[in-house]
Structure formats: structure tokens, C-alpha cells
Design a protein around this motif. Structure first.
Motif, PDB file in Angstrom:
ATOM      1  N   ASP A 162      -0.418  21.381 -24.541  1.00  0.00           N
ATOM      2  CA  ASP A 162      -0.060  20.137 -23.873  1.00  0.00           C
ATOM      3  C   ASP A 162       1.423  20.120 -23.520  1.00  0.00           C
ATOM      4  O   ASP A 162       2.237  20.805 -24.146  1.00  0.00           O
ATOM      5  N   ALA A 163       1.770  19.343 -22.513  1.00  0.00           N
ATOM      6  CA  ALA A 163       3.184  19.087 -22.251  1.00  0.00           C
ATOM      7  C   ALA A 163       3.734  18.274 -23.421  1.00  0.00           C
ATOM      8  O   ALA A 163       3.110  17.320 -23.872  1.00  0.00           O
ATOM      9  N   VAL A 164       4.886  18.693 -23.929  1.00  0.00           N
ATOM     10  CA  VAL A 164       5.490  18.031 -25.085  1.00  0.00           C
ATOM     11  C   VAL A 164       6.725  17.273 -24.637  1.00  0.00           C
ATOM     12  O   VAL A 164       7.648  17.851 -24.063  1.00  0.00           O
ATOM     13  N   ILE A 165       6.724  15.971 -24.856  1.00  0.00           N
ATOM     14  CA  ILE A 165       7.901  15.150 -24.580  1.00  0.00           C
ATOM     15  C   ILE A 165       8.669  14.989 -25.879  1.00  0.00           C
ATOM     16  O   ILE A 165       8.120  14.525 -26.881  1.00  0.00           O
ATOM     17  N   MET A 166       9.922  15.400 -25.883  1.00  0.00           N
ATOM     18  CA  MET A 166      10.721  15.364 -27.092  1.00  0.00           C
ATOM     19  C   MET A 166      10.989  13.931 -27.524  1.00  0.00           C
ATOM     20  O   MET A 166      10.896  12.989 -26.727  1.00  0.00           O
ATOM     21  N   GLY A 167      11.316  13.784 -28.812  1.00  0.00           N
ATOM     22  CA  GLY A 167      11.473  12.464 -29.404  1.00  0.00           C
ATOM     23  C   GLY A 167      12.531  11.601 -28.761  1.00  0.00           C
ATOM     24  O   GLY A 167      12.465  10.371 -28.837  1.00  0.00           O
ATOM     25  N   ASN A 168      13.510  12.243 -28.100  1.00  0.00           N
ATOM     26  CA  ASN A 168      14.531  11.437 -27.425  1.00  0.00           C
ATOM     27  C   ASN A 168      14.017  10.848 -26.112  1.00  0.00           C
ATOM     28  O   ASN A 168      14.697  10.037 -25.481  1.00  0.00           O
ATOM     29  N   GLY A 169      12.826  11.292 -25.692  1.00  0.00           N
ATOM     30  CA  GLY A 169      12.194  10.734 -24.506  1.00  0.00           C
ATOM     31  C   GLY A 169      12.778  11.176 -23.186  1.00  0.00           C
ATOM     32  O   GLY A 169      12.315  10.747 -22.129  1.00  0.00           O
ATOM     33  N   THR A 170      13.769  12.064 -23.214  1.00  0.00           N
ATOM     34  CA  THR A 170      14.427  12.458 -21.975  1.00  0.00           C
ATOM     35  C   THR A 170      14.226  13.924 -21.625  1.00  0.00           C
ATOM     36  O   THR A 170      14.763  14.396 -20.628  1.00  0.00           O
ATOM     37  N   GLU A 171      13.480  14.657 -22.415  1.00  0.00           N
ATOM     38  CA  GLU A 171      13.247  16.069 -22.132  1.00  0.00           C
ATOM     39  C   GLU A 171      11.812  16.413 -22.496  1.00  0.00           C
ATOM     40  O   GLU A 171      11.240  15.881 -23.450  1.00  0.00           O
ATOM     41  N   ALA A 172      11.218  17.313 -21.722  1.00  0.00           N
ATOM     42  CA  ALA A 172       9.849  17.755 -21.969  1.00  0.00           C
ATOM     43  C   ALA A 172       9.749  19.241 -21.671  1.00  0.00           C
ATOM     44  O   ALA A 172      10.583  19.801 -20.939  1.00  0.00           O
ATOM     45  N   TYR A 173       8.743  19.883 -22.245  1.00  0.00           N
ATOM     46  CA  TYR A 173       8.506  21.278 -21.907  1.00  0.00           C
ATOM     47  C   TYR A 173       7.015  21.544 -21.801  1.00  0.00           C
ATOM     48  O   TYR A 173       6.193  20.906 -22.445  1.00  0.00           O
ATOM     49  N   GLN A 174       6.665  22.489 -20.921  1.00  0.00           N
ATOM     50  CA  GLN A 174       5.282  22.867 -20.671  1.00  0.00           C
ATOM     51  C   GLN A 174       5.201  24.387 -20.565  1.00  0.00           C
ATOM     52  O   GLN A 174       5.937  25.001 -19.789  1.00  0.00           O
ATOM     53  N   GLN A 175       4.324  24.987 -21.345  1.00  0.00           N
ATOM     54  CA  GLN A 175       4.085  26.428 -21.288  1.00  0.00           C
ATOM     55  C   GLN A 175       2.930  26.694 -20.326  1.00  0.00           C
ATOM     56  O   GLN A 175       1.895  26.017 -20.352  1.00  0.00           O
ATOM     57  N   VAL A 176       3.117  27.690 -19.451  1.00  0.00           N
ATOM     58  CA  VAL A 176       2.117  28.034 -18.443  1.00  0.00           C
ATOM     59  C   VAL A 176       1.928  29.546 -18.436  1.00  0.00           C
ATOM     60  O   VAL A 176       2.884  30.299 -18.649  1.00  0.00           O
ATOM     61  N   GLY A 177       0.707  29.992 -18.185  1.00  0.00           N
ATOM     62  CA  GLY A 177       0.440  31.408 -17.972  1.00  0.00           C
ATOM     63  C   GLY A 177       0.065  31.623 -16.516  1.00  0.00           C
ATOM     64  O   GLY A 177      -0.676  30.833 -15.937  1.00  0.00           O
ATOM     65  N   ARG A 190       7.897  29.225 -19.168  1.00  0.00           N
ATOM     66  CA  ARG A 190       8.238  27.943 -19.801  1.00  0.00           C
ATOM     67  C   ARG A 190       8.990  27.079 -18.808  1.00  0.00           C
ATOM     68  O   ARG A 190       9.965  27.500 -18.194  1.00  0.00           O
ATOM     69  N   TRP A 191       8.528  25.862 -18.674  1.00  0.00           N
ATOM     70  CA  TRP A 191       9.173  24.887 -17.798  1.00  0.00           C
ATOM     71  C   TRP A 191       9.833  23.817 -18.666  1.00  0.00           C
ATOM     72  O   TRP A 191       9.180  23.211 -19.509  1.00  0.00           O
ATOM     73  N   ILE A 192      11.105  23.587 -18.449  1.00  0.00           N
ATOM     74  CA  ILE A 192      11.840  22.532 -19.150  1.00  0.00           C
ATOM     75  C   ILE A 192      12.152  21.441 -18.137  1.00  0.00           C
ATOM     76  O   ILE A 192      12.694  21.716 -17.061  1.00  0.00           O
ATOM     77  N   LEU A 193      11.796  20.210 -18.466  1.00  0.00           N
ATOM     78  CA  LEU A 193      12.013  19.084 -17.566  1.00  0.00           C
ATOM     79  C   LEU A 193      12.917  18.046 -18.219  1.00  0.00           C
ATOM     80  O   LEU A 193      12.917  17.896 -19.445  1.00  0.00           O
ATOM     81  N   SER A 194      13.667  17.342 -17.406  1.00  0.00           N
ATOM     82  CA  SER A 194      14.496  16.250 -17.908  1.00  0.00           C
ATOM     83  C   SER A 194      14.173  14.989 -17.117  1.00  0.00           C
ATOM     84  O   SER A 194      13.701  15.044 -15.969  1.00  0.00           O
ATOM     85  N   LEU A 195      14.414  13.850 -17.742  1.00  0.00           N
ATOM     86  CA  LEU A 195      14.088  12.564 -17.134  1.00  0.00           C
ATOM     87  C   LEU A 195      15.305  12.037 -16.373  1.00  0.00           C
ATOM     88  O   LEU A 195      16.335  11.727 -16.968  1.00  0.00           O
ATOM     89  N   ALA A 196      15.162  11.977 -15.066  1.00  0.00           N
ATOM     90  CA  ALA A 196      16.237  11.446 -14.229  1.00  0.00           C
ATOM     91  C   ALA A 196      16.075   9.933 -14.125  1.00  0.00           C
ATOM     92  O   ALA A 196      15.023   9.433 -13.708  1.00  0.00           O
ATOM     93  N   LYS A 197      17.100   9.202 -14.527  1.00  0.00           N
ATOM     94  CA  LYS A 197      17.046   7.737 -14.514  1.00  0.00           C
ATOM     95  C   LYS A 197      17.669   7.230 -13.215  1.00  0.00           C
ATOM     96  O   LYS A 197      18.866   7.343 -12.986  1.00  0.00           O
ATOM     97  N   LEU A 198      16.807   6.687 -12.355  1.00  0.00           N
ATOM     98  CA  LEU A 198      17.225   6.226 -11.041  1.00  0.00           C
ATOM     99  C   LEU A 198      16.919   4.739 -10.883  1.00  0.00           C
ATOM    100  O   LEU A 198      16.172   4.157 -11.676  1.00  0.00           O
ATOM    101  N   GLU A 199      17.478   4.131  -9.863  1.00  0.00           N
ATOM    102  CA  GLU A 199      17.241   2.713  -9.618  1.00  0.00           C
ATOM    103  C   GLU A 199      15.768   2.429  -9.338  1.00  0.00           C
ATOM    104  O   GLU A 199      15.255   1.359  -9.649  1.00  0.00           O
TER     105      GLU A 199
END
Length: 353
Positions: A162-177, A190-199
Motif C-alpha cells: 500500500d501507499a504509506v503516508i508518514m505520520g507527519n501527513g506531508t510525505e508518502a511513499y509507494q513501491q512499484v514493480g 520507489r516513489w516519494i511524494l510530498s504534500l504541496a499546500k496550495l490555496e
């Protein structure tokens, strides 16, 4: 028929339900400095659901992997949707990753126009990613580096865990083959994502991408520029990575529950089987006897391994010495790391008492 077997492990050990698969590299080893080095024998096999591997028997309930679905190349409808797709607060990390895979597929990377797939990817890059400020043509040059080839030549992909959202709520990672044919070998990404806070709302963006093969130097066509799809200023030396993870594991629930496990998984390389684990499952492994030193040490010393490393190497080892206050001798924890997209990530560790 061979009896069904199940076992678990962290930092790359194996889980198996069915025996006959060939033996794999054991990512975590344990040895004794006073006796002949010993290594726990791996159970031969691989979990058909979660693709993990281990050396110890546990109850079947311990396997938390989910069945992996294989996805084909993008359909004509999925490809057509790329023209208008943009980041949205409604898109999950998994949906963002799937969109990126469709955009990078060979059927879309240069259709309906040259570097069209790069245009789509650039819409979803985090502001902190240096590639977010380049042209599609320049981005296409980045992708010309050999370690990104699997992202362009895939024909099938699967979501590994599963995609894992870290406890700080602003970063996630997803493993793909990904693989280039139905009979080809899987390559981990490995994909690392961050949460962009926009208006307009919070949107998941691509922070980094780590492909299975370690970096092999910059492409000659890029004039020797430091080319990596990672945030500026994100470089951390191998020793810094090891100390950060060791300190996080020492206090695994600070500043919030499972933080130590999140940090450890965050710095796993694509080939480390622990990268597919949830933080909760990872923390369970730390309770095993040979891992307890990682949570109980009181003193730590970083070894200077620089003389043993080749200059410009993309794979190296870094050792640390740890001990509890009551221990007379040090325990050696040796980390194997590899360089992916300009970042040092952990492949394996060896614990020697």
C-alpha cells in the motif's frame, strides 16, 4: 506437496508461503565475533501475495501483504486523459504514481508531440524538486540516464504494498514493480511524494524517484551536470544517513508513534524488501532478539570507512559501533548503501556481536 511455510523479516528478509522458489540474497545477517560467524538460514521461497522474504517461522496471521495486481500498458482512453490531467486535492498518492507511469510509457512519452509525457510529469513534480523548473526537452535528457530506462520501457507494472503516508501527513511513499514484458524480470521503483499546500487545497506531488539500479555517473550528453530528480540540498553523506536512521530507531515512537520505522523504510533502497513493509509491520520485527540492540544502545560511534571506499562508487559500506551501558564490548552494525538519484539508500545491514 511441500508443506506451506510462512516467515517474516525486516530490512530485506523473506516471507514465503510456498517452498520451491530459488534462494535469494539474505539482506540481514547476524554473526558473532567470538565464535565462527553464523547466519540464519533463509527459508527458500517467496510470498505469492506480498513478495517479501524471511528466515523465521511465525504464525500465518503475521503476513499482512495484499495480493498484487498486474497492470498493463495504458489504454487509449487512459492515454487521452493525460492531455488535461493536473494535480488535484482529490488524487491519492497511488493515483499520482499511476498517472506518472502512464505519462512515461513509450506510447505517450513522445505522443501526440515530442516530450509530451515529460510535460505531464512536470505538472506533478514538487516545487522542491529541481527538475520542476526545467523544460520538457531538458527533462527528457534527464530520463536518458541509464538508471531511468525501466521507467520508459515498462510494459507491465504492479503496486507492491500500500501507499504509506508518514505520520507527519506531508510525505508518502509507494513501491512499484515494472517490467518490459510478461516474461521479463521485475525492476523495483520507489516513489516519494510530498504534500504541496496550495490555496486551492493540498495536492500530492512527486518529490523523488528511486530506480532499482544504483546510479552510474552522469550522462555524457548532459555536460557533466549533477543530474538527479531529488530536491536541491537533499544530499546526505552515507554516515549522515546511517546516524539519522540509527537515532530514529533508538527512539522509535518519537516525536510520534512509528516514526523510527517510517524513517528506516524511508531510507530503504528499491531492492530492500523492507521497503514494501508498513511501519507497523516493520516495528514488530525490531522486537526480535537480534534487532533489539537497534532500540537499546546507549553509545554510538561512526566508523571512518573512507579509506576502504572507491572514489565515485555508487555502492559502499558504513559501519557504526553501538553498545548498551552494561555491555563490555561493542556491537558492530554494518550498513550496505547504494546511490539512487543522488541519494544514499540502505540495501542491507549486518549485526556482529
Amino acid at each position: 506437496m511441500a508443506a506451506a511455510v510462512l516467515a517474516l523479516a525486516a530490512f530485506g528478509l523473506m516471507v514465503t508461503h510456498m517452498q520451491p522458489a530459488p534462494a535469494r540474497t539474505l539482506f540481514v545477517r547476524h554473526s558473532s565475533a567470538t565464535n565462527a560467524p553464523r547466519q540464519y538460514e533463509p527459508l527458500v521461497g517467496q510470498c505469492i501475495r506480498c513478495n517479501a522474504v524471511t528466515t523465521r517461522h511465525v504464525t500465518p496471521q503475521a503476513c499482512t501483504g495484499t495480493e498484487q495486481q498486474t497492470f498493463p500498458a495504458p489504454t487509449a482512453e487512459q492515454s487521452a486523459a493525460l492531455s488535461d490531467i493536473k494535480p488535484s486535492p482529490s488524487m491519492t498518492p497511488r493515483q499520482v504514481v499511476q498517472t506518472m507511469l502512464h505519462a512515461l510509457h513509450r506510447s505517450n512519452i513522445d505522443r501526440p508531440r515530442a516530450r509530451f509525457g515529460c510535460e505531464v510529469v512536470l505538472r506533478f513534480l514538487a516545487p522542491s524538486n529541481p527538475a520542476s523548473r526545467v523544460t520538457p526537452q531538458r527533462f527528457g535528457q534527464y530520463l536518458g540516464q541509464p538508471w531511468y530506462t525501466p521507467l520508459l520501457e515498462w510494459e507491465e507494472y504492479r503496486l507492491e504494498g500500500d501507499a504509506v503516508i508518514m505520520g507527519n501527513g506531508t510525505e508518502a511513499y509507494q513501491q512499484v514493480g515494472v517490467r518490459s514484458s510478461a516474461s521479463g524480470e521485475w525492476c523495483s521503483v520507489r516513489w516519494i511524494l510530498s504534500l504541496a499546500k496550495l490555496e486551492t487545497g493540498d495536492e500530492w506531488r512527486i518529490e523523488s524517484v528511486f530506480v532499482q539500479e544504483p546510479d552510474g555517473g552522469t550522462d555524457a550528453g548532459l555536460n557533466g551536470d549533477a543530474v538527479s530528480l531529488t530536491p536541491l540540498g537533499a544530499y546526505e553523506a552515507p554516515g549522515e544517513v546511517v546516524l539519522k536512521v540509527m537515532k530514529a530507531l533508538r527512539n522509535p515512537d518519537e516525536p510520534y508513534p512509528l516514526h523510527g520505522s517510517e524513517m528506516a523504510i524511508r531510507y530503504c533502497s528499491p531492492t530492500n524488501a523492507a521497503s514494501k513493509l508498513s511501519p507497523k509491520a516493520f516495528q514488530q520485527y525490531l522486537k526480535e532478539p537480534w534487532y533489539r540492540i537497534l532500540m537499546e544502545w546507549e553509545e554510538i560511534q561512526l566508523e571512518d570507512d573512507s579509506e576502504e571506499q572507491e572514489e565515485g562508487a555508487s555502492v559502499l559500506q558504513q559501519s557504526v559501533l553501538v553498545r548498551r551501558s552494561a555491555d563490555e564490548s561493542w556491537t558492530v552494525v554494518n550498513w550496505e548503501l547504494s546511490l539512487h538519484s543522488g541519494r544514499w539508500l540502505m540495501d542491507a545491514l549486518t549485526i556482529t556481536e
